[in-house]
Motif scaffolding. Structure first.
Motif, PDB file in Angstrom:
ATOM      1  N   ARG A  42       4.006  11.092  -3.924  1.00  0.00           N
ATOM      2  CA  ARG A  42       3.093  11.457  -2.828  1.00  0.00           C
ATOM      3  C   ARG A  42       3.382  10.136  -1.796  1.00  0.00           C
ATOM      4  N   ASP A  43       3.575   9.881  -0.318  1.00  0.00           N
ATOM      5  CA  ASP A  43       3.615   9.377   0.280  1.00  0.00           C
ATOM      6  C   ASP A  43       2.202   8.078   0.635  1.00  0.00           C
ATOM      7  N   HIS A  44       1.040   8.440  -0.396  1.00  0.00           N
ATOM      8  CA  HIS A  44       0.104   7.707  -0.213  1.00  0.00           C
ATOM      9  C   HIS A  44       0.423   6.478  -1.159  1.00  0.00           C
ATOM     10  N   CYS A  45      -0.346   5.195  -1.579  1.00  0.00           N
ATOM     11  CA  CYS A  45      -0.171   3.654  -2.362  1.00  0.00           C
ATOM     12  C   CYS A  45      -1.690   4.155  -2.633  1.00  0.00           C
ATOM     13  N   ASN A  46      -1.342   3.645  -4.403  1.00  0.00           N
ATOM     14  CA  ASN A  46      -2.759   3.689  -5.050  1.00  0.00           C
ATOM     15  C   ASN A  46      -3.784   2.489  -4.128  1.00  0.00           C
ATOM     16  N   GLY A  47      -4.842   2.151  -5.474  1.00  0.00           N
ATOM     17  CA  GLY A  47      -5.536   1.158  -4.882  1.00  0.00           C
ATOM     18  C   GLY A  47      -4.836   0.187  -4.479  1.00  0.00           C
ATOM     19  N   THR A  48      -4.326  -0.577  -4.801  1.00  0.00           N
ATOM     20  CA  THR A  48      -3.586  -1.770  -5.224  1.00  0.00           C
ATOM     21  C   THR A  48      -2.308  -1.484  -3.967  1.00  0.00           C
ATOM     22  N   GLY A  49      -1.671  -0.733  -3.245  1.00  0.00           N
ATOM     23  CA  GLY A  49      -0.380  -1.145  -1.988  1.00  0.00           C
ATOM     24  C   GLY A  49       0.537  -0.885  -2.840  1.00  0.00           C
ATOM     25  N   PHE A  50       0.653  -0.059  -4.015  1.00  0.00           N
ATOM     26  CA  PHE A  50       1.485   0.163  -4.385  1.00  0.00           C
ATOM     27  C   PHE A  50       2.154   2.196  -4.634  1.00  0.00           C
ATOM     28  N   CYS A  51       3.279   2.025  -4.482  1.00  0.00           N
ATOM     29  CA  CYS A  51       3.784   3.484  -4.327  1.00  0.00           C
ATOM     30  C   CYS A  51       3.574   3.971  -5.708  1.00  0.00           C
ATOM     31  N   ILE A  52       3.748   4.881  -6.041  1.00  0.00           N
ATOM     32  CA  ILE A  52       3.283   5.895  -7.622  1.00  0.00           C
ATOM     33  C   ILE A  52       5.205   6.990  -7.900  1.00  0.00           C
ATOM     34  N   CYS A  53       6.332   5.585  -8.347  1.00  0.00           N
ATOM     35  CA  CYS A  53       7.622   6.759  -8.131  1.00  0.00           C
ATOM     36  C   CYS A  53       7.717   7.617  -9.293  1.00  0.00           C
ATOM     37  N   LYS A  54       8.784   8.871  -9.092  1.00  0.00           N
ATOM     38  CA  LYS A  54       9.057   8.946 -10.172  1.00  0.00           C
ATOM     39  C   LYS A  54       9.812   9.130 -11.087  1.00  0.00           C
ATOM     40  N   GLU A  55      10.343   9.883 -11.685  1.00  0.00           N
ATOM     41  CA  GLU A  55      11.120   9.118 -13.478  1.00  0.00           C
ATOM     42  C   GLU A  55      12.287   8.886 -12.601  1.00  0.00           C
ATOM     43  N   GLY A  56      12.858   7.815 -12.758  1.00  0.00           N
ATOM     44  CA  GLY A  56      14.456   7.406 -12.606  1.00  0.00           C
ATOM     45  C   GLY A  56      14.388   6.286 -11.244  1.00  0.00           C
ATOM     46  N   THR A  57      12.778   5.981 -11.186  1.00  0.00           N
ATOM     47  CA  THR A  57      12.620   5.803  -9.184  1.00  0.00           C
ATOM     48  C   THR A  57      12.234   4.508  -9.925  1.00  0.00           C
ATOM     49  N   THR A  58      12.709   3.351  -8.528  1.00  0.00           N
ATOM     50  CA  THR A  58      11.711   2.189  -8.801  1.00  0.00           C
ATOM     51  C   THR A  58      11.781   1.710  -7.077  1.00  0.00           C
ATOM     52  N   GLY A  59      11.014   0.038  -7.337  1.00  0.00           N
ATOM     53  CA  GLY A  59      11.463  -0.136  -5.935  1.00  0.00           C
ATOM     54  C   GLY A  59       9.815  -0.420  -5.039  1.00  0.00           C
TER      55      GLY A  59
END
Length: 494
Positions: A375-392
């Motif tokens: 999703r386009d929103h961060c979790n509580g620590t400002g981190f994007c939740i990535c799909k499988e195979g994705t990072t950054g």
């Protein structure tokens, strides 16, 4: 036998001592990492830590100014005599000739040259009027000192000098230390050394005679302001117990400010004379000359950054923890959910980051990549939740073994493990370009097998089977009947 045993014991003792000596720096760390990724119930999140830039030679980032501005020798050209020999007058200073000029920049150039390069003042021509020079070093940035300040003089160390500091970019000044051959006479202060200080008197301003006495000026060239000796009052003689020092720096603002500066000023009040009386007939013997100034420290970033950049002649922290400003001294917009606070060295070894938090508890939009993130929103620590195979940070990069195609996808083919079969060609790792008679993901299927009509279909690409004509069919039946009648004779013939 005893000798070998003694050598063995000595080797073991040396190894143990070395291990003990190495233990403390490794345990206390350098606070060089601001955050790291960890797994939690919410998936990947950030673990924040206190951090600071590495210490460096800060003289490469300063600006130097002199007062009076025309105090540097060479305009007009002048000849100087040696302090220890008034008849040796073969040193010339000429600002118009590069080889004979001594500008202030030479206090900060690379040492080790032969002959030594140095800045030099004009001589004491106006004696008995004092020969006064102020040398101001400015960074336009708060700096935390990490090692001794060292001045190297080429003309004899001054008989009277004051080292001063500023914390407000030169608007106000406070003394760091007084230097004199006679502290009582020069500054009405009892002479002391840094060894006379204790934890309770560390912030006292002292006058020392250690760096002004003596006439062997060729060998006694340096003047110091002892930073590490002051650190040692809390951290021990070899600075092993840094936890104690960090604890004091955390809880005592005056101590932290004592080692923090924006500017330094060297006030030269009286040059070396080498005697009790000044030789008024040879005043060209008396001047100031400095070959090197060392100032080691780091940018003050309030433990919210681990790097400091020098751009457009200015130093600034590259802030983390949702902070901003030259010293990371305030929270970013939309991250002011609580008051800004500096990071803390404690607990050892990671400290406490004291990050700035979002204004609202709800989800924070972080511009996560729409194809790579859940999703386009961060979790509580400002981190994007990535799909499988994705990072950054924004889920915009692929892990090894994945290819970006509106998101990270596993490769269909390659030229190593996933080869296209039957003469197929791999195109951009995304598909196999198969020959006409083959199909499938890797060209592994014959088209004849995959089609209901078989190879005779028009879609198969194979020539169709033509049914025999009626005449041809009758000929085959007659030939078969004749062969059956002759069959019993075949064994006899054989």
């Amino acid at each position: 036998m005893h000798f070998q045993l003694a050598l063995t014991l000595q080797a073991i003792w040396t190894a143990v001592c070395h291990a003990a000596m190495q233990h403390y720096p490794a345990a206390w760390g350098h606070y060089d990492v601001c955050k790291s990724q960890v797994y939690s119930e919410d998936g990947l999140t950030w673990d924040y830590m206190a951090c600071q830039p590495e210490a460096a030679d800060m003289t490469q980032y300063l600006k130097v100014s002199l007062d009076p501005p025309n105090i540097t020798c060479g305009d007009p050209p002048e000849t100087y005599c040696a302090l220890e020999n008034p008849y040796m007058c073969n040193n010339e200073c000429d600002a118009s000739t590069e080889e004979l000029a001594h500008p202030p920049e030479l206090m900060f150039d690379i040492e080790g040259r032969n002959p030594t390069t140095f800045w030099q003042s004009s001589s004491w021509k106006k004696y008995p009027k004092p020969l006064l020079v102020n040398i101001t070093l400015s960074w336009h940035k708060t700096i935390e000192l990490t090692d001794d300040i060292v001045l190297t003089f080429e003309s004899g160390r001054p008989e009277q000098m004051v080292l001063e500091k500023s914390l407000d970019y030169g608007r106000t000044w406070q003394p760091y230390q007084f230097y004199a051959t006679d502290c009582l006479d020069a500054f009405t202060m009892e002479p002391k050394t840094v060894q006379d200080l204790t934890q309770h008197t560390l912030l006292d301003i002292i006058c020392t005679e250690d760096y002004s006495r003596g006439y062997v000026w060729k060998y006694d060239k340096t003047v110091r302001f002892e930073i590490k000796d002051r650190f040692a009052l809390f951290a021990g003689p070899r600075l092993h117990n840094m936890a104690s020092l960090y604890g004091q720096l955390d809880t005592t603002k005056k101590l932290r400010d004592f080692f923090t500066i924006t500017d330094l000023r060297i006030r030269l009040l009286r040059p070396a004379t080498g005697a009790t009386m000044v030789d008024e007939n040879n005043l060209s013997r008396y001047f100031y000359a400095i070959s090197d100034i060392k100032v080691h420290g780091r940018c003050k970033c309030n433990l919210h950054a681990n790097s400091c950049v020098y751009d457009k002649e200015k130093l600034s922290c590259e802030c983390e923890h949702n902070t901003t400003g030259p010293d990371c001294g305030r929270c970013k917009i939309n991250y002011q959910g609580r008051a800004w606070s500096a990071g803390s060295y404690l607990p050892i070894p990671k400290g406490t980051a004291n990050i700035c938090i979002p204004n609202s508890i709800g989800p924070v939009k972080c511009n996560c990549n729409p194809f790579g993130s859940v999703r386009d929103h961060c979790n509580g620590t400002g981190f994007c939740i990535c799909k499988e195979g994705t990072t950054g940070p924004k889920c915009q990069e692929c892990l090894p073994g994945y290819l970006w195609d509106n998101g990270c996808k596993s490769p269909v083919c390659d030229d190593e493990l996933l080869r296209c079969q039957n003469g197929g060609v791999c195109v951009n790792n995304a598909r196999c370009n198969c020959p006409p008679e083959y199909s499938g993901l890797l060209c592994e299927k014959s088209r004849c097998d995959s089609e209901a009509a078989g190879c005779g279909s028009r879609e198969s690409g194979q020539p169709p089977l033509t049914p025999p004509s009626p005449c041809g069919l009758l000929t085959l039946l007659l030939l078969g009947s004749a062969l059956l009648r002759e069959a019993p004779c075949w064994p006899a013939a054989l």
